[in-house]
Design a protein around this motif. Structure first.
Motif, PDB file in Angstrom:
ATOM      1  N   GLY A 134       0.692  -1.297   0.055  1.00  0.00           N
ATOM      2  CA  GLY A 134      -0.191  -0.074   0.005  1.00  0.00           C
ATOM      3  C   GLY A 134       0.869   1.326  -0.149  1.00  0.00           C
ATOM      4  O   GLY A 134       0.202   2.274  -0.386  1.00  0.00           O
ATOM      5  N   MET A 135       2.072   1.278   0.550  1.00  0.00           N
ATOM      6  CA  MET A 135       3.031   2.241   0.491  1.00  0.00           C
ATOM      7  C   MET A 135       4.225   2.035  -0.572  1.00  0.00           C
ATOM      8  O   MET A 135       4.982   2.646  -0.427  1.00  0.00           O
ATOM      9  CB  MET A 135       3.520   2.370   1.853  1.00  0.00           C
ATOM     10  CG  MET A 135       2.598   2.585   3.182  1.00  0.00           C
ATOM     11  SD  MET A 135       3.217   3.084   4.714  1.00  0.00           S
ATOM     12  CE  MET A 135       1.804   3.655   5.593  1.00  0.00           C
ATOM     13  N   PHE A 195      10.485   3.644   2.384  1.00  0.00           N
ATOM     14  CA  PHE A 195       9.730   2.666   2.064  1.00  0.00           C
ATOM     15  C   PHE A 195      10.156   1.373   2.773  1.00  0.00           C
ATOM     16  O   PHE A 195       9.298   1.046   3.404  1.00  0.00           O
ATOM     17  CB  PHE A 195       9.940   2.130   0.351  1.00  0.00           C
ATOM     18  CG  PHE A 195       9.458   1.053   0.151  1.00  0.00           C
ATOM     19  CD1 PHE A 195       7.864   0.746  -0.027  1.00  0.00           C
ATOM     20  CD2 PHE A 195      10.083  -0.285   0.018  1.00  0.00           C
ATOM     21  CE1 PHE A 195       7.348  -0.412  -0.139  1.00  0.00           C
ATOM     22  CE2 PHE A 195       9.659  -1.309  -0.371  1.00  0.00           C
ATOM     23  CZ  PHE A 195       8.332  -1.594  -0.579  1.00  0.00           C
ATOM     24  N   VAL A 196      11.475   1.301   3.264  1.00  0.00           N
ATOM     25  CA  VAL A 196      11.746  -0.014   4.020  1.00  0.00           C
ATOM     26  C   VAL A 196      11.302   0.560   5.582  1.00  0.00           C
ATOM     27  O   VAL A 196      10.920  -0.383   6.268  1.00  0.00           O
ATOM     28  CB  VAL A 196      13.326   0.105   4.031  1.00  0.00           C
ATOM     29  CG1 VAL A 196      13.695  -1.134   4.817  1.00  0.00           C
ATOM     30  CG2 VAL A 196      13.778  -0.260   2.671  1.00  0.00           C
ATOM     31  N   VAL A 197      11.555   1.663   6.157  1.00  0.00           N
ATOM     32  CA  VAL A 197      11.421   2.123   7.392  1.00  0.00           C
ATOM     33  C   VAL A 197       9.704   2.221   7.883  1.00  0.00           C
ATOM     34  O   VAL A 197       9.246   1.433   8.795  1.00  0.00           O
ATOM     35  CB  VAL A 197      11.939   3.351   7.664  1.00  0.00           C
ATOM     36  CG1 VAL A 197      11.618   3.823   9.145  1.00  0.00           C
ATOM     37  CG2 VAL A 197      13.417   3.159   7.795  1.00  0.00           C
ATOM     38  N   ALA A 198       9.073   2.750   6.913  1.00  0.00           N
ATOM     39  CA  ALA A 198       7.435   3.216   7.374  1.00  0.00           C
ATOM     40  C   ALA A 198       6.762   1.831   7.462  1.00  0.00           C
ATOM     41  O   ALA A 198       6.185   1.902   8.715  1.00  0.00           O
ATOM     42  CB  ALA A 198       7.076   4.157   6.285  1.00  0.00           C
ATOM     43  N   PHE A 251       5.369   0.841  11.352  1.00  0.00           N
ATOM     44  CA  PHE A 251       3.990   0.630  11.513  1.00  0.00           C
ATOM     45  C   PHE A 251       3.439  -0.938  11.978  1.00  0.00           C
ATOM     46  O   PHE A 251       2.555  -1.357  12.616  1.00  0.00           O
ATOM     47  CB  PHE A 251       2.978   1.101  10.533  1.00  0.00           C
ATOM     48  CG  PHE A 251       3.259   2.776  10.317  1.00  0.00           C
ATOM     49  CD1 PHE A 251       3.432   3.397  11.352  1.00  0.00           C
ATOM     50  CD2 PHE A 251       3.505   3.130   8.929  1.00  0.00           C
ATOM     51  CE1 PHE A 251       3.405   4.854  11.124  1.00  0.00           C
ATOM     52  CE2 PHE A 251       3.685   4.310   8.890  1.00  0.00           C
ATOM     53  CZ  PHE A 251       3.521   5.346   9.796  1.00  0.00           C
ATOM     54  N   ALA A 252       4.190  -1.847  11.092  1.00  0.00           N
ATOM     55  CA  ALA A 252       4.248  -3.256  11.542  1.00  0.00           C
ATOM     56  C   ALA A 252       4.518  -3.568  12.830  1.00  0.00           C
ATOM     57  O   ALA A 252       3.890  -4.299  13.560  1.00  0.00           O
ATOM     58  CB  ALA A 252       5.112  -4.153  10.705  1.00  0.00           C
ATOM     59  N   VAL A 253       5.475  -2.884  13.462  1.00  0.00           N
ATOM     60  CA  VAL A 253       6.068  -2.956  14.894  1.00  0.00           C
ATOM     61  C   VAL A 253       4.836  -2.708  15.596  1.00  0.00           C
ATOM     62  O   VAL A 253       4.528  -3.148  16.793  1.00  0.00           O
ATOM     63  CB  VAL A 253       7.107  -2.046  15.053  1.00  0.00           C
ATOM     64  CG1 VAL A 253       7.539  -2.117  16.841  1.00  0.00           C
ATOM     65  CG2 VAL A 253       8.408  -2.967  14.587  1.00  0.00           C
ATOM     66  N   TRP A 254       4.203  -1.554  15.418  1.00  0.00           N
ATOM     67  CA  TRP A 254       3.115  -0.988  16.278  1.00  0.00           C
ATOM     68  C   TRP A 254       2.176  -1.830  16.207  1.00  0.00           C
ATOM     69  O   TRP A 254       1.395  -2.064  17.251  1.00  0.00           O
ATOM     70  CB  TRP A 254       2.590   0.459  15.722  1.00  0.00           C
ATOM     71  CG  TRP A 254       3.429   1.570  15.884  1.00  0.00           C
ATOM     72  CD1 TRP A 254       4.825   1.545  16.290  1.00  0.00           C
ATOM     73  CD2 TRP A 254       3.387   2.760  15.441  1.00  0.00           C
ATOM     74  NE1 TRP A 254       5.483   2.742  16.345  1.00  0.00           N
ATOM     75  CE2 TRP A 254       4.653   3.552  15.739  1.00  0.00           C
ATOM     76  CE3 TRP A 254       2.364   3.574  14.952  1.00  0.00           C
ATOM     77  CZ2 TRP A 254       4.707   4.975  15.430  1.00  0.00           C
ATOM     78  CZ3 TRP A 254       2.448   4.784  14.449  1.00  0.00           C
ATOM     79  CH2 TRP A 254       3.545   5.486  14.955  1.00  0.00           C
TER      80      TRP A 254
END
Length: 505
Positions: free
Chosen positions: A66-67, A78-81, A85-88
């Motif tokens: 989606g991103m 693209f790698v970090v975002a 959010f997956a961690v959250w």
């Protein structure tokens, strides 16, 4: 269910959610995908490590596609975002398993899980750097009747509705071997509530038609995509938009012409030749222009939408109606932590200067022969944030303008997500939205979220429509996200209370 099977099912669930949002918009897959994750989490071990991995894998499989557009702007982003959010969401999975352990009734556990993940989505709308509310589940239903809930609860409310609906599907699947009212009571009550809130949205206030209209033209210069500002010639962009504007003539009786964000890039707009040329076009058409201007501000720059009147009625620069973009694109218009990233060798030179954030309310005033109309403005990225559109509506905006520039990206991931976002903003605010883009999509959306006019990507064209000037407020425009956050918190508190009651028995 084994750990591997749980992770595989969560991965499938995330992939289905990715297909449910633009550009694919196969929205029923969103509910099915979230339900797959809920089943995986319920069947997985309650250990924190397992719950975290299942939740994080689900979110990454949804958010990374989606991103995907970020790769062209900031590969590191693209790698970090998606990972961040997956961690959250992984943490949300742990929290849900602790707040509603397996001793709880299954429906309660699933609703708490829906609430914790919805709370993460709320956080994502505000952080980091002001929020990254992209690839939201609500975008997938923007073109359906389910989106009507946005006029009461906004995009976050629509997202919560989808998570709860998925919880019902998961509960019915997990309890498929059980029968009778007692076994199905929780799911049936939840279905009734879901239907009830959708019915409420149908009768909720959606603003009022003032009886006035403006014929607004959106100009799209067209041209190639995947061109960064540092690699393009501003004169070419201006020339394409003048060429498109010349498709209009005085007989079209236009009230306002809108040029997109960044259509003009000059040192100082007020003294520029292009400003005089636009004033002449305004004179030819007998209509003011609202043009997207990038101009110098010391060592940095501003990104503004400025009203230009016909030549003979030009005010001086100090009194011209103007809105400067408040919410800037991180790593697109400014670089947070620039010094640190530069020391690490990051390519911050792709954004050599930072945009200066505006401070004024989000509207412009447009003078017509018999009256002055106030229009809300959300420049490009700002339209993804309900609070920016609501700022202009609260200050009296009767229409929402969204001048934007998507020419840096190829494909249609971001562009189609922005179309869906404009539809949601129209429903939330009870206002028509006019979106003018450099290379597309340019469109007109009515107050119920229906796209009335659209220009394809890359085409040089102009569209115009008699847009209603609307007044009044929707429930969401008055409450913002506070109502949804309150509901999410109540769901979590109810889950905790049930846990305590169960423990004392």
């Amino acid at each position: 269910m084994t750990r591997f099977a749980s992770i595989a099912l969560a991965l499938l669930g995330g992939a289905l959610v990715a297909l449910s949002i633009p550009p694919h918009s196969l929205w029923p897959l969103g509910i099915l995908g979230i339900a797959c994750y809920f089943v995986a989490a319920e069947r997985a071990a309650a250990r924190a490590s397992t719950q975290f991995v299942v939740g994080a894998v689900f979110a990454w499989a949804w958010l990374a596609p989606g991103m995907g557009w970020m790769w062209q702007l900031v590969p590191g982003g693209f790698v970090v975002a998606p990972l961040l959010f997956a961690v959250w969401h992984g943490i949300a999975s742990i929290v849900a398993s602790r707040l509603a352990p397996h001793s709880h009734h299954q429906s309660t556990r699933l609703l708490v899980r829906a609430a914790t993940h919805s709370l993460v989505e709320c956080l994502r709308f505000y952080a980091p750097f002001g929020g990254v509310p992209l690839a939201s589940t609500a975008l997938g239903v923007a073109d359906t009747r389910l989106a009507g809930l946005a006029r009461v609860a906004g995009a976050l409310g629509v997202s919560l509705w989808l998570f709860v609906a998925a919880a019902v599907v998961a509960a019915l699947w997990l309890g498929r071997g059980e029968f009778g009212w007692r076994a199905r009571r929780g799911a049936l009550i939840t279905i009734a509530v879901l239907v009830g809130v959708q019915a409420l949205a149908v009768i909720a206030p959606r603003g009022d038609d003032s009886g006035r209209t403006m014929r607004i033209a959106a100009v799209q210069g067209g041209g190639p995509q995947a061109v960064l500002a540092v690699d393009s010639d501003p004169r070419d962009v201006v020339a394409r938009h003048f060429a498109a504007t010349r498709l209009l003539d005085a007989d079209d009786k236009i009230d306002l012409v809108v040029w997109p964000e960044n259509a003009i890039d000059v040192r100082e707009f007020a003294t520029s030749e292009v400003r005089n040329d636009i004033a002449a076009e305004a004179q030819r058409l007998g209509a003011p222009f609202a043009v997207g201007v990038t101009e110098d501000a010391g060592d940095n720059f501003t990104n503004a939408q400025i009203v230009v009147l016909p030549t003979e009625t030009q005010p001086d620069a100090s009194t011209r109606s103007r809105y400067d973009k408040v919410l800037r694109v991180p790593y697109g218009e400014y670089v947070p932590l620039r010094g640190l990233l530069e020391s690490l060798g990051a390519p911050v030179d792709r954004i050599p200067r930072d945009a200066v954030a505006g401070t004024q309310p989000a509207y412009i005033d447009v003078s017509l022969p018999s009256r002055t109309e106030r229009l809300a403005v959300a420049i490009s990225w700002e339209v993804f944030f309900s609070r920016r559109v609501n700022d202009g509506v609260t200050n009296g905006g009767g229409v929402v303008l969204n001048p934007t520039n998507g020419s840096s990206y190829t494909g249609e991931i971001l562009q189609r997500q922005q179309v869906a976002t404009s539809q949601l903003r129209a429903i939330e605010s009870g206002r028509f939205v006019v979106q003018a883009a450099t290379t597309g999509y340019s469109l007109v959306v009515d107050h119920d979220g229906h796209v009335l006019r659209r220009i394809p990507i890359g085409k040089q064209a102009v569209i115009f429509h008699d847009v209603e000037i609307r007044t009044g407020r929707t429930v969401y425009s008055r409450t913002g996200d506070a109502l949804v956050v309150g509901v999410i918190v109540l769901m979590i508190v109810a889950g905790i209370s049930r846990r305590r009651r169960t423990a004392t028995r």
